[in-house]
Design an enzyme around this catalytic site. Sequence first.
Site, PDB file in Angstrom:
ATOM      1  N   HIS A  38       0.866  -1.181   0.000  1.00  0.00           N
ATOM      2  CA  HIS A  38       0.000   0.000   0.000  1.00  0.00           C
ATOM      3  C   HIS A  38       0.902   1.229   0.000  1.00  0.00           C
ATOM      4  O   HIS A  38       1.815   1.321   0.828  1.00  0.00           O
ATOM      5  CB  HIS A  38      -0.877  -0.032   1.240  1.00  0.00           C
ATOM      6  CG  HIS A  38      -1.985   0.975   1.263  1.00  0.00           C
ATOM      7  ND1 HIS A  38      -1.745   2.326   1.361  1.00  0.00           N
ATOM      8  CD2 HIS A  38      -3.329   0.830   1.209  1.00  0.00           C
ATOM      9  CE1 HIS A  38      -2.905   2.973   1.369  1.00  0.00           C
ATOM     10  NE2 HIS A  38      -3.884   2.085   1.269  1.00  0.00           N
TER      11      HIS A  38
ATOM     12  N   ARG B 200      -5.806  10.311   0.044  1.00  0.00           N
ATOM     13  CA  ARG B 200      -5.370  10.744  -1.296  1.00  0.00           C
ATOM     14  C   ARG B 200      -6.578  11.026  -2.168  1.00  0.00           C
ATOM     15  O   ARG B 200      -6.602  11.948  -2.970  1.00  0.00           O
ATOM     16  CB  ARG B 200      -4.484   9.668  -1.939  1.00  0.00           C
ATOM     17  CG  ARG B 200      -3.026   9.810  -1.549  1.00  0.00           C
ATOM     18  CD  ARG B 200      -2.179   8.707  -2.136  1.00  0.00           C
ATOM     19  NE  ARG B 200      -2.441   7.434  -1.502  1.00  0.00           N
ATOM     20  CZ  ARG B 200      -2.665   6.298  -2.136  1.00  0.00           C
ATOM     21  NH1 ARG B 200      -2.654   6.253  -3.448  1.00  0.00           N
ATOM     22  NH2 ARG B 200      -2.888   5.189  -1.471  1.00  0.00           N
TER      23      ARG B 200
HETATM   24  O1  MEZ Z   1      -9.138  -1.909   0.297  1.00  0.00           O
HETATM   25  C1  MEZ Z   1      -8.257  -1.436   1.016  1.00  0.00           C
HETATM   26  O2  MEZ Z   1      -7.149  -1.947   1.082  1.00  0.00           O
HETATM   27  C2  MEZ Z   1      -8.519  -0.174   1.762  1.00  0.00           C
HETATM   28  C3  MEZ Z   1      -9.912   0.245   1.864  1.00  0.00           C
HETATM   29  C4  MEZ Z   1      -7.484   0.501   2.252  1.00  0.00           C
HETATM   30  C5  MEZ Z   1      -7.423   1.947   2.526  1.00  0.00           C
HETATM   31  O3  MEZ Z   1      -6.528   2.606   2.001  1.00  0.00           O
HETATM   32  O4  MEZ Z   1      -8.243   2.478   3.262  1.00  0.00           O
END
Ligand code: MEZ
Length: 564
Positions: A343, A363
């Site tokens: 992420h 974001r």
């Molecule tokens: O689906 C995801 O991983 C999610 C909702 C994460 C996020 O950035 O909030």
Amino acid sequence: MDAFLEQFAGVVEATRAHRMTQAMPLMRDQDKEELLAEATRAHRMTQAMPLMRDQDKEELLAAHHPDYKREAYRAIRFGPNQGEETVHELAALLEADSPLTGRTVNLSRADYDVDVLVLGGGGSGCTAALKAREAGASVLLATKLRLGDSNTVMAEGGIQVAVREDDSPVQHFVDAMHGGHYKNDAALLKVMVEDAPFVVNWLDSLGVLFDRDEDGNLKVKKGGGTSRARLLACKDYTGLDMMRVLKDTVLNDESIQMIEFAPAIELLTGEDGAVTGAVLQNLDVDQRIVVRAKSVIVATGGIGRLHIQNFPTSNHFGATGDALPLCYRVGAPLAYPGTFQYHPTGAIHPEQMAGLLVTEAIRSGGAHLVNRKGERFVNELEARDVVCAAIIRECAEGRGIDTPFGRQGVWLDIPVIDTMNGEGVIKRRYPGMVRKYERHHINIAVEPVLIFPTLHYQNGGVRIGVRGETDIPGLYVAGEASGGVHGTNRLMGNSLLDIIVFGTRAGQAAAERARETKPGALTLAHLDRFHDQMKAAGVEGGATSPMLLPNYVRRPEEAAQAPS
Ligand code: MEZ
């Protein structure tokens, strides 16, 4: 001299002696760069960041995304995915032996005898248990930690579902395919986007508090890599609210049996190779629990706590990828065992927060990613793998910011959201994030924060069909433990959807099978085959899997300082 200047001169003189005793430290580089990030805000707000061309994205990914780092990978030496590449950490789990090898387990008597055994107490496990029970099966839910301890609660920003008039499941399908590099299993993706409105309706009826406008209509926002706004959210704690409701619903159904702190350490198979139950380990006392079941649903979540390639993780403590070796040993193939999601925005400073998710919703709300030079360097709403690779590139090429603990990151300028939308918006929209940073005396409404990609999700997992069925009769897999639907890169909000869609489908299919099946024999016969394969591949025994809990050790310098 006028009266004002006279007064001023007096103050300057009066404080001189004190000032002469003061040592004024030079600013830390990080603080200077923070000022630079703030100073460039007005200019950045006028910039339109173009989306990248596909070819440029491919080049960026190949150069900087961790999935492309060849030295982090090796071939799996035996079993259903023999010859396929995965990261060293996962290959080691898959090739490790059962903790039951060489141990005596009394399989002549089962401690529990049920139609459906659900392994895992997160969003997919709870959904599967509820749906199997609704379909008339007797159900036992066993979970490694407490009910609800799972990555579901870690998903903050929302769940994707096409609810707006300008949207459709087809459009949702197209976006997810594009994000997944067209590697998605089309059949799985089709049912996921088509079921989405129904499962969200179900969640709503159970009491999940999705954000609504003044007229009561569902609010939607946009996620990275999507062409439409289709994220439903409960502020910035969507997964937590979903888990709250699912957990309560399971607890309220007294007919669902449940054991906490009892992870599965091995599946059991009958003479025909079908899965017939599992052996659980009671974590409180050294005791094994034998469960006989006509169907077993594995919903034990992801793998972040393996810290693949030494990345920090956003995952919960129990996310040690247990499903993968358990299912692999009974012969279930994996889909895309070599692809993971980093992420883009994990906290990287302060050190205590390293890895913690800073939701993509921030974001999507307009926050900027800013390098050491005060520049934006990527459209913040590109798909996650692209944004992640762009951040890693900035750091690798000297445009990252050092943290006091030797890490690097880039700025996420959150305050720009208030500058654009008015004071108070950040506090209202992201109360969870505000609170998490407040604990460390950081006010995200006024200061930018340092972020770096965090290991967030396993894109691959056990290969399933549209009802959560695997290649092994009696074995179903749901949620993050399964693989295929997201291709090689999942879009935001599609995992909260996936867990409910495939939790539902697996629960129903498992209950259906249970109606047509007699209880099977309880054996470990699959381990004989596994050992033969291991031997033929020349793999030494010794290590065992699943890992169950992360193997954290103190750094040598910390150990040296610790009281003896
Ligand atoms: O689906 C995801 O991983 C999610 C909702 C994460 C996020 O950035 O909030």
